[in-house]
Design a protein around this motif. Structure first.
Motif, PDB file in Angstrom:
ATOM      1  N   ALA A 192       0.654  -1.089  -0.057  1.00 49.72           N
ATOM      2  CA  ALA A 192       0.061  -0.006   0.088  1.00 49.72           C
ATOM      3  C   ALA A 192       0.710   1.331   0.086  1.00 49.72           C
ATOM      4  N   ALA A 193       2.065   1.336   0.840  1.00 44.32           N
ATOM      5  CA  ALA A 193       2.992   2.260   0.868  1.00 44.32           C
ATOM      6  C   ALA A 193       3.523   2.647  -0.557  1.00 44.32           C
ATOM      7  N   LYS A 194       4.056   1.543  -1.009  1.00 46.47           N
ATOM      8  CA  LYS A 194       4.593   1.595  -2.407  1.00 46.47           C
ATOM      9  C   LYS A 194       3.582   2.042  -3.508  1.00 46.47           C
ATOM     10  N   GLU A 195       2.271   1.735  -3.475  1.00 46.94           N
ATOM     11  CA  GLU A 195       1.282   2.157  -4.532  1.00 46.94           C
ATOM     12  C   GLU A 195       1.032   3.498  -4.419  1.00 46.94           C
ATOM     13  N   GLU A 196       0.994   3.947  -3.167  1.00 42.54           N
ATOM     14  CA  GLU A 196       0.969   5.490  -2.973  1.00 42.54           C
ATOM     15  C   GLU A 196       1.946   6.177  -3.705  1.00 42.54           C
ATOM     16  N   GLY A 197       3.125   5.647  -3.622  1.00 40.76           N
ATOM     17  CA  GLY A 197       4.408   6.185  -4.237  1.00 40.76           C
ATOM     18  C   GLY A 197       4.413   6.173  -5.775  1.00 40.76           C
ATOM     19  N   THR A 198       3.854   5.026  -6.241  1.00 46.02           N
ATOM     20  CA  THR A 198       3.664   4.641  -7.608  1.00 46.02           C
ATOM     21  C   THR A 198       2.725   5.726  -8.483  1.00 46.02           C
ATOM     22  N   ASP A 199       1.649   6.052  -7.477  1.00 49.13           N
ATOM     23  CA  ASP A 199       0.610   6.761  -8.032  1.00 49.13           C
ATOM     24  C   ASP A 199       1.212   8.136  -8.226  1.00 49.13           C
ATOM     25  N   MET A 200       2.144   8.604  -7.307  1.00 53.29           N
ATOM     26  CA  MET A 200       2.676  10.012  -7.484  1.00 53.29           C
ATOM     27  C   MET A 200       3.914   9.908  -8.319  1.00 53.29           C
ATOM     28  N   GLY A 201       4.172   9.037  -9.234  1.00 51.87           N
ATOM     29  CA  GLY A 201       5.116   8.695 -10.298  1.00 51.87           C
ATOM     30  C   GLY A 201       6.396   8.298  -9.965  1.00 51.87           C
ATOM     31  N   ILE A 202       6.582   7.657  -8.727  1.00 51.25           N
ATOM     32  CA  ILE A 202       7.968   7.526  -8.203  1.00 51.25           C
ATOM     33  C   ILE A 202       8.460   6.000  -8.814  1.00 51.25           C
ATOM     34  N   ARG A 203       9.644   6.139  -9.334  1.00 46.63           N
ATOM     35  CA  ARG A 203      10.245   4.980  -9.957  1.00 46.63           C
ATOM     36  C   ARG A 203      11.511   4.621  -9.136  1.00 46.63           C
ATOM     37  N   GLY A 204      12.169   5.258  -8.409  1.00 52.65           N
ATOM     38  CA  GLY A 204      13.309   5.149  -7.642  1.00 52.65           C
ATOM     39  C   GLY A 204      13.620   5.651  -6.171  1.00 52.65           C
ATOM     40  N   THR A 205      14.335   5.436  -5.725  1.00 54.41           N
ATOM     41  CA  THR A 205      14.570   5.756  -4.190  1.00 54.41           C
ATOM     42  C   THR A 205      16.128   6.325  -4.046  1.00 54.41           C
ATOM     43  N   PRO A 206      16.166   7.126  -2.901  1.00 54.79           N
ATOM     44  CA  PRO A 206      14.951   7.778  -2.142  1.00 54.79           C
ATOM     45  C   PRO A 206      14.163   8.688  -2.856  1.00 54.79           C
ATOM     46  N   ALA A 207      12.989   8.924  -2.873  1.00 51.89           N
ATOM     47  CA  ALA A 207      12.094  10.081  -3.465  1.00 51.89           C
ATOM     48  C   ALA A 207      11.620  10.832  -2.330  1.00 51.89           C
ATOM     49  N   ILE A 208      11.735  12.187  -2.312  1.00 52.99           N
ATOM     50  CA  ILE A 208      11.254  13.015  -1.147  1.00 52.99           C
ATOM     51  C   ILE A 208       9.996  13.822  -1.685  1.00 52.99           C
ATOM     52  N   PHE A 209       9.160  14.234  -1.008  1.00 52.42           N
ATOM     53  CA  PHE A 209       8.114  15.219  -1.379  1.00 52.42           C
ATOM     54  C   PHE A 209       7.985  16.035  -0.210  1.00 52.42           C
ATOM     55  N   VAL A 210       8.028  17.352  -0.289  1.00 51.77           N
ATOM     56  CA  VAL A 210       7.754  18.261   0.473  1.00 51.77           C
ATOM     57  C   VAL A 210       6.387  19.133   0.195  1.00 51.77           C
ATOM     58  N   GLU A 211       5.460  19.102   0.921  1.00 49.78           N
ATOM     59  CA  GLU A 211       4.274  19.587   0.703  1.00 49.78           C
ATOM     60  C   GLU A 211       3.458  19.003  -0.643  1.00 49.78           C
TER      61      GLU A 211
END
Length: 202
Positions: free
Chosen positions: A163-182
């Motif tokens: 579920a955590a990964k899916e939320e990142g996938t939905d935000m367009g994440i493909r690699g790590t670390p990925a950081i979002f501020v606001e």
């Protein structure tokens, strides 16, 4: 009684965006189970969301060099709420196993800081993961090591990780670390880049 026996999930997939470690994308439509671990007050003016893979060397660098500065300079004063998300790629099978083990600790330990201690211990041991490493680290935090290994083997917490990964996938994440501020992606996982984004939103 904890929530472990109520967990359920489904796998699915998607694409897009940034960072260091890259791989095929797996995800889940399930949002059941544990909340994502957080540091800092719920009413902090800025939310920082971070997706990591326990087998990613870039995540280890981030966890050891950048994360402590963010905690000291922004979490402790109450300026940000820091939220951890799993994003196992996987680089190895340990990407999933360690993520699931960390969620067992989050659910089973009496100490609310246990997840964060376990997370740091796992990054310290990156490249040397084993069942003994997982169980010993868990037992040091008051979690039964054999029970943890059983839960990992049975994938009891995989839906939470998915579920955590899916939320990142939905935000367009493909690699790590990925950081979002606001809700905005930070283009570099460096302290200066993240601090600049935080200051812009304070």
């Amino acid at each position: 009684m904890n929530r472990r026996h109520a967990l359920a999930g489904i796998a699915s997939a998607s694409t897009l965006s940034v960072s260091g470690c890259l791989g095929d994308l797996l995800g889940s439509d399930s949002d059941d189970g544990l909340p994502n671990p957080t540091l800092g007050p719920d009413d902090a003016p800025v939310t920082v969301k971070v997706w990591e893979d326990f087998s990613c060397p870039h995540c280890k660098t981030f966890d050891q060099n950048v994360y402590p500065q963010l905690v000291e300079n922004y979490v402790t004063p109450g300026d940000i709420q820091y939220v951890f998300y799993d994003f196992p790629i996987p680089l190895t099978r340990w990407s999933w196993d360690v993520s699931e083990a960390a969620r067992v600790v989050q659910d089973d330990a009496d100490d609310s800081d246990a997840f964060w201690t376990f997370k740091d211990r796992m990054f310290e041991n990156q490249g040397a993961y084993s069942k003994d490493v997982l169980s010993s680290a868990a037992e040091a935090l008051g979690v039964d090591g054999d029970s943890l290994l059983s839960d990992v083997s049975d994938d009891r917490y995989k839906p939470v990780v998915e579920a955590a990964k899916e939320e990142g996938t939905d935000m367009g994440i493909r690699g790590t670390p990925a950081i979002f501020v606001e809700g905005e992606a930070v283009d570099s996982p460096t302290y200066n880049a993240i601090a600049t984004a935080i200051e812009r939103n304070l």
